[in-house]
Motif scaffolding. Sequence first.
Motif, PDB file in Angstrom:
ATOM      1  N   GLN A  57       0.828  -1.208   0.000  1.00 13.77           N
ATOM      2  CA  GLN A  57       0.000   0.000   0.000  1.00 13.77           C
ATOM      3  C   GLN A  57       0.864   1.260   0.000  1.00 13.77           C
ATOM      4  OE1 GLN A  57      -3.366  -0.047  -0.454  1.00 13.77           O
ATOM      5  NE2 GLN A  57      -2.971  -2.229  -0.689  1.00 13.77           N
ATOM      6  N   LEU A  58       1.946   1.223   0.742  1.00 11.65           N
ATOM      7  CA  LEU A  58       2.869   2.360   0.779  1.00 11.65           C
ATOM      8  C   LEU A  58       3.453   2.629  -0.608  1.00 11.65           C
ATOM      9  CD1 LEU A  58       4.567   4.402   2.506  1.00 11.65           C
ATOM     10  CD2 LEU A  58       6.261   2.575   2.666  1.00 11.65           C
ATOM     11  N   PHE A  59       3.913   1.582  -1.276  1.00 13.56           N
ATOM     12  CA  PHE A  59       4.520   1.772  -2.597  1.00 13.56           C
ATOM     13  C   PHE A  59       3.479   2.056  -3.681  1.00 13.56           C
ATOM     14  CE2 PHE A  59       7.981  -0.428  -0.362  1.00 13.56           C
ATOM     15  CZ  PHE A  59       8.917   0.587  -0.473  1.00 13.56           C
ATOM     16  N   PHE A  60       2.267   1.524  -3.532  1.00 12.50           N
ATOM     17  CA  PHE A  60       1.180   1.885  -4.438  1.00 12.50           C
ATOM     18  C   PHE A  60       0.897   3.383  -4.311  1.00 12.50           C
ATOM     19  CE2 PHE A  60      -3.349   2.626  -5.253  1.00 12.50           C
ATOM     20  CZ  PHE A  60      -3.499   2.059  -6.504  1.00 12.50           C
ATOM     21  N   ALA A  61       0.832   3.877  -3.071  1.00 15.79           N
ATOM     22  CA  ALA A  61       0.591   5.312  -2.849  1.00 15.79           C
ATOM     23  C   ALA A  61       1.731   6.145  -3.429  1.00 15.79           C
ATOM     24  CB  ALA A  61       0.429   5.591  -1.357  1.00 15.79           C
ATOM     25  N   LEU A  62       2.969   5.670  -3.300  1.00 16.88           N
ATOM     26  CA  LEU A  62       4.104   6.377  -3.898  1.00 16.88           C
ATOM     27  C   LEU A  62       3.927   6.471  -5.406  1.00 16.88           C
ATOM     28  CD1 LEU A  62       6.986   7.604  -3.647  1.00 16.88           C
ATOM     29  CD2 LEU A  62       7.845   5.300  -4.029  1.00 16.88           C
ATOM     30  N   GLY A  69       7.834  11.129 -10.891  1.00 16.52           N
ATOM     31  CA  GLY A  69       9.080  11.611 -10.312  1.00 16.52           C
ATOM     32  C   GLY A  69      10.274  10.745 -10.663  1.00 16.52           C
ATOM     33  N   ALA A  70      11.449  11.205 -10.250  1.00 16.12           N
ATOM     34  CA  ALA A  70      12.705  10.524 -10.577  1.00 16.12           C
ATOM     35  C   ALA A  70      12.802   9.147  -9.919  1.00 16.12           C
ATOM     36  CB  ALA A  70      13.885  11.386 -10.150  1.00 16.12           C
ATOM     37  N   LEU A  71      12.380   9.031  -8.648  1.00 13.49           N
ATOM     38  CA  LEU A  71      12.453   7.740  -7.960  1.00 13.49           C
ATOM     39  C   LEU A  71      11.565   6.712  -8.657  1.00 13.49           C
ATOM     40  CD1 LEU A  71      13.279   5.872  -5.639  1.00 13.49           C
ATOM     41  CD2 LEU A  71      11.388   6.809  -4.320  1.00 13.49           C
ATOM     42  N   ALA A  72      10.342   7.102  -8.953  1.00 15.84           N
ATOM     43  CA  ALA A  72       9.429   6.186  -9.635  1.00 15.84           C
ATOM     44  C   ALA A  72       9.970   5.819 -11.009  1.00 15.84           C
ATOM     45  CB  ALA A  72       8.034   6.802  -9.746  1.00 15.84           C
ATOM     46  N   GLY A 114       0.546   1.568  -9.031  1.00 15.80           N
ATOM     47  CA  GLY A 114       0.064   2.857  -8.552  1.00 15.80           C
ATOM     48  C   GLY A 114       0.011   3.914  -9.638  1.00 15.80           C
ATOM     49  N   THR A 115       0.888   3.803 -10.631  1.00 14.61           N
ATOM     50  CA  THR A 115       0.873   4.772 -11.732  1.00 14.61           C
ATOM     51  C   THR A 115      -0.191   4.447 -12.773  1.00 14.61           C
ATOM     52  OG1 THR A 115       2.503   3.590 -13.081  1.00 14.61           O
ATOM     53  CG2 THR A 115       3.351   5.202 -11.487  1.00 14.61           C
ATOM     54  N   SER A 116      -0.753   3.243 -12.695  1.00 17.14           N
ATOM     55  CA  SER A 116      -1.773   2.831 -13.667  1.00 17.14           C
ATOM     56  C   SER A 116      -3.137   3.380 -13.243  1.00 17.14           C
ATOM     57  CB  SER A 116      -1.833   1.313 -13.779  1.00 17.14           C
ATOM     58  OG  SER A 116      -2.452   0.761 -12.631  1.00 17.14           O
TER      59      SER A 116
END
Length: 183
Positions: A57-62, A69-72, A114-116
């Motif tokens: 859930q944390l990484f989905f929210a990220l 962003g650069a990290l993603a 999360g980006t989808s």
Amino acid sequence: MSFDTLIQTAGLPGLFLGTMAEGEGVAVLGGVLAHRALFPVEIVALVVAAGAIAADQLFFALGRLAGQGALAARLLSKGPVQALHRQLGRHQTLSVLGFRFVYGLKIAGAVLIGTSGIGWRRFATLDAISCLIWAHLFVGLGFVAGQAITRFFGHLALHVHLAIAALGVLAAAWALHRILRRR
């Protein structure tokens, strides 16, 4: 304070946080602890599943909040993630159910999803199902490994039992890494 007491005191919260950070290895060690009757096996599986769900859930929210962003972008540029990205468009449900089981996709897969366009509620439901299956599988493997260690070496001190199990997990991870690298 003995090692057994330390494990019993910090065990379940430690398993939860450890699963958020690492995953399979902690789940297997949790199964070994359940084999040693320090915690009920079902409680260990549920705590491990909860840690996996929290991390996903944390990484989905990220991915949802910082997907451009650069990290993603760095997480989403890896090889297995590209294959998941292609599958996500065609097989959304199977992609969400399966990413947790593919080595190297736990973090990046959740960010990608999360980006989808998948909704949070749908992701949360499918991810919870996947994490429960995953947790029971790996905690069960740890339980069986604990039984095998006891059968081969007899009753050992807990720290020795866990060290042998940890070495087994590391050896299995190394072998899996070598196999995947050759492909």
